[in-house]
Design a protein around this motif. Structure first.
Motif, PDB file in Angstrom:
ATOM      1  N   SER A  60       0.986  -0.832   0.345  1.00  0.00           N
ATOM      2  CA  SER A  60      -0.270   0.043   0.024  1.00  0.00           C
ATOM      3  C   SER A  60       0.446   1.101   0.032  1.00  0.00           C
ATOM      4  O   SER A  60       1.702   1.318   1.221  1.00  0.00           O
ATOM      5  CB  SER A  60      -0.681  -0.156   1.628  1.00  0.00           C
ATOM      6  OG  SER A  60      -1.530   1.346   0.909  1.00  0.00           O
ATOM      7  N   PRO A  61       0.622   2.135  -1.070  1.00  0.00           N
ATOM      8  CA  PRO A  61       1.326   3.053  -0.828  1.00  0.00           C
ATOM      9  C   PRO A  61       1.047   4.311   0.439  1.00  0.00           C
ATOM     10  O   PRO A  61       1.762   5.201   0.374  1.00  0.00           O
ATOM     11  CB  PRO A  61       1.525   4.412  -2.237  1.00  0.00           C
ATOM     12  CG  PRO A  61       0.393   3.230  -2.436  1.00  0.00           C
ATOM     13  CD  PRO A  61      -0.127   1.861  -2.122  1.00  0.00           C
ATOM     14  N   PHE A  62       0.069   3.861   0.526  1.00  0.00           N
ATOM     15  CA  PHE A  62      -0.499   4.916   2.129  1.00  0.00           C
ATOM     16  C   PHE A  62       0.345   4.388   2.938  1.00  0.00           C
ATOM     17  O   PHE A  62       0.702   5.785   3.710  1.00  0.00           O
ATOM     18  CB  PHE A  62      -2.194   4.540   1.997  1.00  0.00           C
ATOM     19  CG  PHE A  62      -2.354   5.345   0.697  1.00  0.00           C
ATOM     20  CD1 PHE A  62      -3.287   6.403   1.427  1.00  0.00           C
ATOM     21  CD2 PHE A  62      -3.079   5.169   0.251  1.00  0.00           C
ATOM     22  CE1 PHE A  62      -4.085   7.263   0.471  1.00  0.00           C
ATOM     23  CE2 PHE A  62      -3.398   5.733  -1.323  1.00  0.00           C
ATOM     24  CZ  PHE A  62      -4.352   7.102  -0.305  1.00  0.00           C
ATOM     25  N   VAL A  63       0.667   3.206   3.602  1.00  0.00           N
ATOM     26  CA  VAL A  63       1.687   2.886   4.251  1.00  0.00           C
ATOM     27  C   VAL A  63       2.738   2.927   4.288  1.00  0.00           C
ATOM     28  O   VAL A  63       3.765   3.519   5.107  1.00  0.00           O
ATOM     29  CB  VAL A  63       1.026   0.784   4.469  1.00  0.00           C
ATOM     30  CG1 VAL A  63       1.959   0.575   5.541  1.00  0.00           C
ATOM     31  CG2 VAL A  63      -0.281   1.155   5.174  1.00  0.00           C
ATOM     32  N   ALA A  64       3.060   2.860   2.674  1.00  0.00           N
ATOM     33  CA  ALA A  64       4.795   3.211   2.963  1.00  0.00           C
ATOM     34  C   ALA A  64       4.601   4.175   3.189  1.00  0.00           C
ATOM     35  O   ALA A  64       5.940   4.688   3.808  1.00  0.00           O
ATOM     36  CB  ALA A  64       4.628   2.814   1.416  1.00  0.00           C
ATOM     37  N   ALA A  65       4.160   4.938   2.748  1.00  0.00           N
ATOM     38  CA  ALA A  65       4.608   6.881   2.777  1.00  0.00           C
ATOM     39  C   ALA A  65       4.492   7.471   4.198  1.00  0.00           C
ATOM     40  O   ALA A  65       5.562   7.949   4.433  1.00  0.00           O
ATOM     41  CB  ALA A  65       3.436   7.527   2.191  1.00  0.00           C
ATOM     42  N   PHE A  66       3.592   6.907   4.970  1.00  0.00           N
ATOM     43  CA  PHE A  66       3.775   6.745   6.643  1.00  0.00           C
ATOM     44  C   PHE A  66       4.840   6.176   7.437  1.00  0.00           C
ATOM     45  O   PHE A  66       4.831   6.992   8.039  1.00  0.00           O
ATOM     46  CB  PHE A  66       2.346   7.298   6.897  1.00  0.00           C
ATOM     47  CG  PHE A  66       1.303   8.238   6.579  1.00  0.00           C
ATOM     48  CD1 PHE A  66       1.280   9.242   7.470  1.00  0.00           C
ATOM     49  CD2 PHE A  66       0.821   8.126   5.351  1.00  0.00           C
ATOM     50  CE1 PHE A  66       0.753  10.073   7.385  1.00  0.00           C
ATOM     51  CE2 PHE A  66       0.157   9.777   4.876  1.00  0.00           C
ATOM     52  CZ  PHE A  66      -0.462  10.546   5.491  1.00  0.00           C
ATOM     53  N   SER A  67       4.719   5.794   6.990  1.00  0.00           N
ATOM     54  CA  SER A  67       5.755   4.859   7.423  1.00  0.00           C
ATOM     55  C   SER A  67       7.806   5.607   7.270  1.00  0.00           C
ATOM     56  O   SER A  67       8.328   5.525   7.910  1.00  0.00           O
ATOM     57  CB  SER A  67       6.376   3.344   6.448  1.00  0.00           C
ATOM     58  OG  SER A  67       5.598   2.680   6.916  1.00  0.00           O
ATOM     59  N   MET A  68       7.749   5.856   5.873  1.00  0.00           N
ATOM     60  CA  MET A  68       8.633   7.278   5.644  1.00  0.00           C
ATOM     61  C   MET A  68       8.660   8.301   6.580  1.00  0.00           C
ATOM     62  O   MET A  68       9.572   8.981   6.762  1.00  0.00           O
ATOM     63  CB  MET A  68       9.155   7.176   4.240  1.00  0.00           C
ATOM     64  CG  MET A  68       8.640   5.947   3.606  1.00  0.00           C
ATOM     65  SD  MET A  68       9.226   5.683   1.636  1.00  0.00           S
ATOM     66  CE  MET A  68       9.111   4.698   0.799  1.00  0.00           C
ATOM     67  N   ILE A  69       7.319   8.560   6.604  1.00  0.00           N
ATOM     68  CA  ILE A  69       7.257   9.658   7.133  1.00  0.00           C
ATOM     69  C   ILE A  69       7.536  10.009   8.767  1.00  0.00           C
ATOM     70  O   ILE A  69       8.510  10.974   9.260  1.00  0.00           O
ATOM     71  CB  ILE A  69       5.977  11.034   7.158  1.00  0.00           C
ATOM     72  CG1 ILE A  69       5.541  11.163   5.919  1.00  0.00           C
ATOM     73  CG2 ILE A  69       5.776  11.533   8.306  1.00  0.00           C
ATOM     74  CD1 ILE A  69       3.913  11.789   5.685  1.00  0.00           C
ATOM     75  N   GLY A  70       8.044   8.799   9.256  1.00  0.00           N
ATOM     76  CA  GLY A  70       8.495   8.681  10.790  1.00  0.00           C
ATOM     77  C   GLY A  70       7.474   8.980  11.871  1.00  0.00           C
ATOM     78  O   GLY A  70       8.057   8.874  12.948  1.00  0.00           O
ATOM     79  N   ILE A  71       6.204   8.998  11.722  1.00  0.00           N
ATOM     80  CA  ILE A  71       5.640   9.808  12.713  1.00  0.00           C
ATOM     81  C   ILE A  71       5.024   8.253  13.283  1.00  0.00           C
ATOM     82  O   ILE A  71       4.875   7.019  13.211  1.00  0.00           O
ATOM     83  CB  ILE A  71       3.719  10.179  12.513  1.00  0.00           C
ATOM     84  CG1 ILE A  71       4.221  11.014  11.302  1.00  0.00           C
ATOM     85  CG2 ILE A  71       2.812  10.345  13.047  1.00  0.00           C
ATOM     86  CD1 ILE A  71       3.265  12.045  10.458  1.00  0.00           C
ATOM     87  N   PRO A  72       5.332   8.444  14.906  1.00  0.00           N
ATOM     88  CA  PRO A  72       5.578   7.264  15.756  1.00  0.00           C
ATOM     89  C   PRO A  72       3.800   6.670  15.241  1.00  0.00           C
ATOM     90  O   PRO A  72       2.986   6.996  15.532  1.00  0.00           O
ATOM     91  CB  PRO A  72       5.676   7.275  16.524  1.00  0.00           C
ATOM     92  CG  PRO A  72       6.443   8.208  16.542  1.00  0.00           C
ATOM     93  CD  PRO A  72       6.007   9.570  15.543  1.00  0.00           C
TER      94      PRO A  72
END
Length: 469
Positions: free
Chosen positions: A280-292
């Motif tokens: 999922s690009p949504f999951v991947a993107a927010f993993s990269m943003i680094g928000i716990p």
């Protein structure tokens, strides 16, 4: 309409109970919004981004415009010529009994296979937290729970769907807001590399060429499956003359925000080159943003999205189409039965039983399950959308022949030219599906399906008349 106090025995000779208008404006609006946000966007976009790059945004915009026109055609008929059977009845009335029969059953198989895709996606999402948990087990549990909910009552189904949709909408709006914060205010470490230049600088807008980019139109159209659910819910909607146009007219805004807006933000934060098929690009993107915990929250959202689509289309819509086929004399009479709460319980059970094939597919071919199933679903959707457009052409022709006797308070813009434009576009996507070796299986399945339909019509369907009230 409230049901008759008499019991419905589900046969042509017995009394017939109508659906209850239990869906409120609040629930219909949220179903209309949430019905088009599903696995095609949350999961399928990962594969499409890796293949098309930023040009995927263009195809989402184009497909959204085409589907808006389809819904305006359907909305015109729903408002000016109401029918409890929705577009299957219009196919029968304007194209002939066979097409009414074929449309109802094709829509049923389309959503059954879509439901299989959704429970497939649910298994993949759960694997994010529990990698060792078998994908087919999640699919089975999801199907069993949603079937039970659909069997209770329309009100409970609609309320669950309302909250499913609310979670999706709130999450996408929140993700867009966080993404804009990263881009505009340097929020999180991802701001060091985030830039709108990712939309054209990393190999161009169409990095792999126009041919590869166009091949993603199949998954793009799959992402819009569910937009036609408004036509299925019409018979159970309060004040349809007001609420149906309101739901359809809001489609461009919804498509622009939830599809195009979310992809613009995600592909600006993270280069398209970072996304991989099956993720999922949504999951991947927010993993990269680094928000716990953000990635787990987004994963929960996309999980509820998959369950929502299976709930609304895979079970709710398919059961109503089975009942329509039964009432028109094109299916076993038992499918017409309604429970005391107004639920076509036999049809729900039959749809769930066939959808269980998706559990088996997940067990034997988990890697290819999503690709195969979505291709078949898209092929069926193209056929149904095409039937709506052709039925609308015939409706307009009959209206002109009769001197415009029927009211025209809600009309499709640009018809009949826009009808033919959308039909040509859908035909083009069909050619692309045939061109791709992985998705070509969909056309084989649909060809076999129509052979089964033709045999069923020849040996039984054409000999039965509509069920009598």
């Amino acid at each position: 309409m409230e049901s008759s106090p008499k019991e419905d025995d589900g046969t042509a000779a017995g009394p017939r109970r109508e659906y209850r208008r239990a869906l409120s404006s609040r629930q219909l609006q949220m179903m209309a919004i949430g019905g088009t946000i599903g696995t095609g966007l949350f999961l399928g976009a990962g594969t499409a981004i890796s293949q098309a790059g930023p040009s995927l945004i263009i195809w989402y915009a184009a497909a959204g415009g085409l589907l808006y026109l389809v819904m305006r055609a359907l909305g015109e008929m729903l408002i000016n010529r109401p029918s409890s059977g929705g577009f299957a009845d219009y196919a029968r009335d304007f194209l002939g009994p066979f097409w009414g029969y074929a449309t109802a059953w094709t829509y049923w198989i389309m959503w059954v296979t879509t439901g299989m895709a959704e429970i497939t996606a649910a298994g993949q999402y759960v694997n994010y937290w529990y990698p060792g948990f078998d994908q087919w087990k999640t699919a089975l549990i999801s199907l069993a729970v949603l079937t039970g909910i659909n069997l209770i009552s329309v009100k409970i189904f609609a309320e669950l769907e309302f909250w499913f949709a609310f979670i999706k909408i709130a999450a996408i709006v929140g993700m867009i807001a966080v993404g804009l914060g990263v881009l505009l205010f340097g929020f999180s470490d991802a701001a060091e590399t985030a830039s709108v230049t990712h939309l054209w600088a990393d190999g161009g807008v169409i990095p792999h060429g126009m041919g590869n980019s166009l091949m993603t139109l199949q998954i793009v159209l799959f992402a819009y499956l569910g937009v036609e659910l408004i036509g299925v819910t019409a018979a159970e909607t309060k004040d349809p003359q007001k609420n149906i146009p309101r739901a359809i007219n809001s489609l461009p805004l919804r498509f622009g925000l939830f599809y195009i807006g979310s992809l613009l933000v995600i592909l600006s934060i993270v280069s398209w080159q970072k996304f991989a098929p099956g993720t999922s690009p949504f999951v991947a993107a927010f993993s990269m943003i680094g928000i716990p915990g953000a990635a787990s929250i987004v994963n929960f959202v996309v999980l509820t999205s998959a369950l929502s689509s299976c709930n609304a289309g895979g079970l709710y819509a398919t059961a109503r189409m089975l009942r329509t086929a039964s009432l028109n004399g094109h299916g076993p009479g038992i499918f017409a039965r309604l429970s005391t709460s107004g639920v076509p319980f036999v049809a729900v059970g039959a749809s769930a039983a066939v959808m269980a094939v998706g559990v088996w597919v997940n067990a034997v071919a988990p890697e290819k399950a999503f690709t195969y199933i979505t291709a078949v679903s898209t092929g069926g959707a193209i056929l149904v959308w095409g039937v709506i457009l052709v039925a609308h052409l015939r409706y307009r022709h009959e209206q002109e022949r009769d001197g415009g006797a029927e009211p025209t308070t809600y009309r499709m813009p640009g018809a009949p030219i826009t009808n033919w434009l959308v039909l040509l576009s859908l035909s083009f996507v069909t050619v692309l599906i045939a061109w791709n070796a992985e998705t070509r299986v969909a056309l084989y399945v649909i060809a076999g399906w129509f052979l089964v339909l033709s045999l069923g019509w020849w040996f039984g369907g054409r000999q039965r008349g509509p069920a009598k009230p």
